[in-house]
Design an enzyme around this catalytic site. Structure first.
Site, mmCIF file in Angstrom:
data_model
loop_
_atom_site.group_PDB
_atom_site.id
_atom_site.type_symbol
_atom_site.label_atom_id
_atom_site.label_comp_id
_atom_site.label_asym_id
_atom_site.label_seq_id
_atom_site.Cartn_x
_atom_site.Cartn_y
_atom_site.Cartn_z
ATOM 1 N N GLU A 124 41.331 34.614 44.600
ATOM 2 C CA GLU A 124 40.673 33.381 43.789
ATOM 3 C C GLU A 124 41.338 33.523 42.486
ATOM 4 O O GLU A 124 41.054 34.592 41.674
ATOM 5 C CB GLU A 124 39.096 33.845 43.476
ATOM 6 C CG GLU A 124 38.372 33.853 44.910
ATOM 7 C CD GLU A 124 38.300 32.325 45.522
ATOM 8 O OE1 GLU A 124 38.387 31.305 44.519
ATOM 9 O OE2 GLU A 124 38.181 32.196 46.688
ATOM 10 N N CYS B 118 36.777 30.677 35.408
ATOM 11 C CA CYS B 118 37.989 30.258 36.083
ATOM 12 C C CYS B 118 37.782 28.726 36.113
ATOM 13 O O CYS B 118 38.751 27.937 36.259
ATOM 14 C CB CYS B 118 38.131 30.880 37.165
ATOM 15 S SG CYS B 118 37.004 31.182 38.324
ATOM 16 N N LYS C 189 37.640 47.891 42.927
ATOM 17 C CA LYS C 189 37.959 48.171 41.496
ATOM 18 C C LYS C 189 37.528 47.307 40.350
ATOM 19 O O LYS C 189 38.022 46.117 40.527
ATOM 20 C CB LYS C 189 39.347 48.528 41.529
ATOM 21 C CG LYS C 189 39.862 49.009 40.123
ATOM 22 C CD LYS C 189 41.324 48.700 39.967
ATOM 23 C CE LYS C 189 41.599 47.479 38.928
ATOM 24 N NZ LYS C 189 40.932 47.748 37.413
ATOM 25 N N GLY D 187 47.410 37.719 40.790
ATOM 26 C CA GLY D 187 47.224 37.278 42.192
ATOM 27 C C GLY D 187 48.477 37.077 42.991
ATOM 28 O O GLY D 187 48.490 37.805 44.182
ATOM 29 N N GLY E 148 41.162 36.809 39.861
ATOM 30 C CA GLY E 148 41.894 37.236 38.368
ATOM 31 C C GLY E 148 42.867 36.274 38.192
ATOM 32 O O GLY E 148 42.726 35.020 38.688
ATOM 33 N N SER E 149 43.959 36.290 37.472
ATOM 34 C CA SER E 149 44.957 35.640 36.984
ATOM 35 C C SER E 149 45.787 35.097 38.233
ATOM 36 O O SER E 149 46.118 35.920 39.214
ATOM 37 C CB SER E 149 45.775 36.232 35.960
ATOM 38 O OG SER E 149 46.050 37.371 36.198
ATOM 39 N N THR E 150 46.287 33.993 38.101
ATOM 40 C CA THR E 150 47.381 33.543 39.108
ATOM 41 C C THR E 150 48.519 34.710 39.102
ATOM 42 O O THR E 150 49.055 34.896 40.350
ATOM 43 C CB THR E 150 47.830 32.332 38.874
ATOM 44 O OG1 THR E 150 46.630 31.386 38.919
ATOM 45 C CG2 THR E 150 48.831 31.657 39.742
ATOM 46 N N GLU E 151 49.038 34.981 38.088
ATOM 47 C CA GLU E 151 50.163 35.809 37.851
ATOM 48 C C GLU E 151 49.883 37.328 38.570
ATOM 49 O O GLU E 151 50.699 37.656 39.405
ATOM 50 C CB GLU E 151 50.407 36.376 36.301
ATOM 51 C CG GLU E 151 51.455 37.057 35.989
ATOM 52 C CD GLU E 151 51.361 37.464 34.507
ATOM 53 O OE1 GLU E 151 50.563 37.079 33.604
ATOM 54 O OE2 GLU E 151 52.360 38.256 34.034
#
Ligand code: NDP
Length: 504
Positions: free
Chosen positions: A277, A311, A202, A260, A255-258
């Site tokens: 990642e 990143c 996706k 993730g 993507g973002s840690t949030e």
């Protein structure tokens, strides 16, 4: 005073790229190009002016389910399972050749969809994609287990033969971001196909186009139906059901840690393997003996590359007090001279950010920096334009606790802090929830080698920054993620170890 932004007409892209966006696109499920079951679509926008480019299907749970079932069937099919490693290698090499042959179209679509500079799309996104696929193709024929001498009690007149096999992990769900769309797709599809997995990918809702063109080439080179499925849609409607799907064996997320963390938790419910990642807040550490001229250009490109939407962006700059004014003056001067414009303009040095939402998010950090007492020595003015531009901005007079020092901004915003000794800078560099990358600028080998092990980051560069190579494992410490991409390490992320013990 905001900078003047030149608008370059979209007409300067090639006939092939124009034809690609001239009609609504479909997504690839089980070898067919289909609309979403709901019939809903999403528009994708040109970040240089906010105009809609084309539409893609808005996939939801039922579409994801169909894609996962197709990938499972393909994984179990003799057609895919019985392909020899050398055939998997050849398919990936052919895919790399096809992408290279259509390089202009890919670069132009990336520039149009993401807003990034066409020069960068060619030199970084396309080049890395092709080289990575060629590198990972070679791994298809080099996947090895080992033989192990076991110490079990021996059967009468017999012994044991024990060994390990590395087997494909199965069906992979991959969710990727918008900052390097084609490259991120290759980083997931490449190892999945090299190891014999199948995949549902996706792309980010902002940048689905190059993944869809990639899907056409995957078909062209002859992958069996269902081996690669590309579903377009939002994170909530398509990403979340993919991450939580019990039919996938592994989720690969960037993507973002949030997000993730959400993906990782959803995966854990099914014991789905996960590689994540995530974000970063990479420190650039300039020791007293560094060459200030090299630092000025290196640190400026560490943060302003891809508009800071990387990143590993070198977003925290720690400079020894002796060099601080010279280095910051040089970077501020460079930032002030950078030309903002459409990615299609070859003179552009700062292209628009991906979206209005991202521009506003970055702008809110600039406001937060000012409100918390930091001082901008470059940028920090709002360009007057319909595109999603942010001026390259450099802050000083900052301290470790400020939001602009602690949080990932993902835009062209640098914050610089002076230091006096190596212990002090080591502590500040590690004072972050993230640990993706870091760079050290110095020629003192002894200091450099003593500092490297003290930096809590997945990659440490010395006298360079943002150098990513297919052979070098890439990934984060701390909240920058779990697992590694590239190199031998990525093969472990897409395979299961099977132990075999035979009494003989
Ligand atoms: P996200 O982490 O939201 O997006 C990454 C991918 O995850 C996209 O494909 C997204 O889909 C998808 N996604 C979003 N929500 C979910 C969910 N609940 N379940 C499963 N998948 C989901 O990044 P954003 O695009 O929102 O960017 C926000 C911030 O994240 C940036 O400002 C930056 O700080 C950071 N970021 C970091 C990246 C990195 O490489 N470290 C890359 C991109 C962003 P969709 O795009 O359709 O929402």
């Amino acid at each position: 005073m905001s900078k003047n932004i030149q608008a370059t007409p979209v007409a300067s892209i090639s006939e092939a790229a124009r034809a690609f966006v001239a009609k609504p696109r479909k997504m690839l499920i089980d070898g067919d190009w289909v609309d979403a079951i709901s019939g809903k679509t999403l528009s994708t926008f040109d970040p240089s002016n906010g105009d809609a480019i084309t539409t893609v299907p808005a996939a939801a749970g039922a579409d994801i389910d169909a894609a996962v079932r197709a990938a499972r069937r393909a994984f179990q099919s003799a057609e895919w399972r019985n392909l020899r490693p050398v055939d998997r290698e050849l398919l990936l090499l052919r895919l790399a050749d096809e992408i290279e042959a259509r390089g202009d179209e890919f670069s132009e679509l990336e520039c149009l969809d993401n807003g990034k500079s066409l020069v960068l799309a060619r030199r970084v996104d396309l080049k890395n994609t092709v080289e990575f696929l060629r590198y990972i193709a070679g791994w298809a024929t080099k996947i090895e287990g080992s033989t192990i001498d076991v110490s079990l009690p021996r059967p009468r007149d017999g012994t044991y033969f024990a060994y390990t096999r590395k087997e494909p992990i199965g069906v992979v769900g991959a969710i990727i971001p918008w900052n390097f769309p084609l490259m991120m797709a290759a980083w997931k599809i490449g190892p999945a196909l090299a190891t014999g997995c199948t995949i549902v990918l996706k792309p980010a809702e902002e940048t689905p186009l190059t993944a869809l063109l990639l899907g056409e080439l995957i078909e062209k080179v002859g992958y069996p139906r269902g081996v690669v499925n590309i579903v377009t849609g939002t994170g909530i409607d398509a990403g979340a059901p993919l991450a939580a799907h019990p039919g996938i064996d592994k989720i690969a997320f960037t993507g973002s840690t949030e997000v993730g963390k959400l993906v990782g938790k959803a995966a854990m419910d099914n014991m789905t393997r996960a590689s994540l990642e995530l974000g970063g807040k990479s420190p650039v550490i300039v020791l007293e003996d560094a060459d200030p001229h090299a630092v000025i250009s290196g640190a400026a490109s560490a943060i302003f590359f891809n508009q800071g939407q990387a990143c590993t962006a070198g977003s925290r700059l720690y400079v020894h007090k002796r060099l601080f004014d010279q280095v910051i003056g040089g970077i501020a001067d460079k930032a002030a001279k950078m030309k903002l414009g459409s990615g299609l303009d070859p003179a552009t040095q700062i292209a628009p950010l991906i979206s209005e939402r991202q521009r506003d998010r970055v702008w809110s950090y600039i406001e937060a920096g000012k409100a918390q007492g930091a001082r901008a020595v470059a940028g920090a003015a709002r360009p007057d334009n319909s595109g999603y531009f942010v001026e390259p901005t450099v802050f000083v007079d900052a301290d470790q606790k400020m939001r602009i020092v602690q949080e990932e901004i993902f835009g062209p915003v640098l914050v610089a802090i002076p230091f006096e000794d190596v212990n002090e800078v080591t502590e500040m560099a590690n004072d972050s929830p993230y640990g993706l990358g870091a760079s050290i600028w110095s020629h003192d080998l002894s200091k450099i080698h003593r500092l490297i092990p003290r930096i809590r980051a997945g990659t440490v560069w010395v006298n360079c920054h943002n150098m990513i190579d297919p052979a070098l494992p890439f990934g984060g410490f701390k909240q920058s993620g779990i697992g590694r991409e590239m190199g031998r390490a990525v093969i472990d992320m897409y395979t299961e170890n099977k132990s075999v013990c035979m009494a003989i």
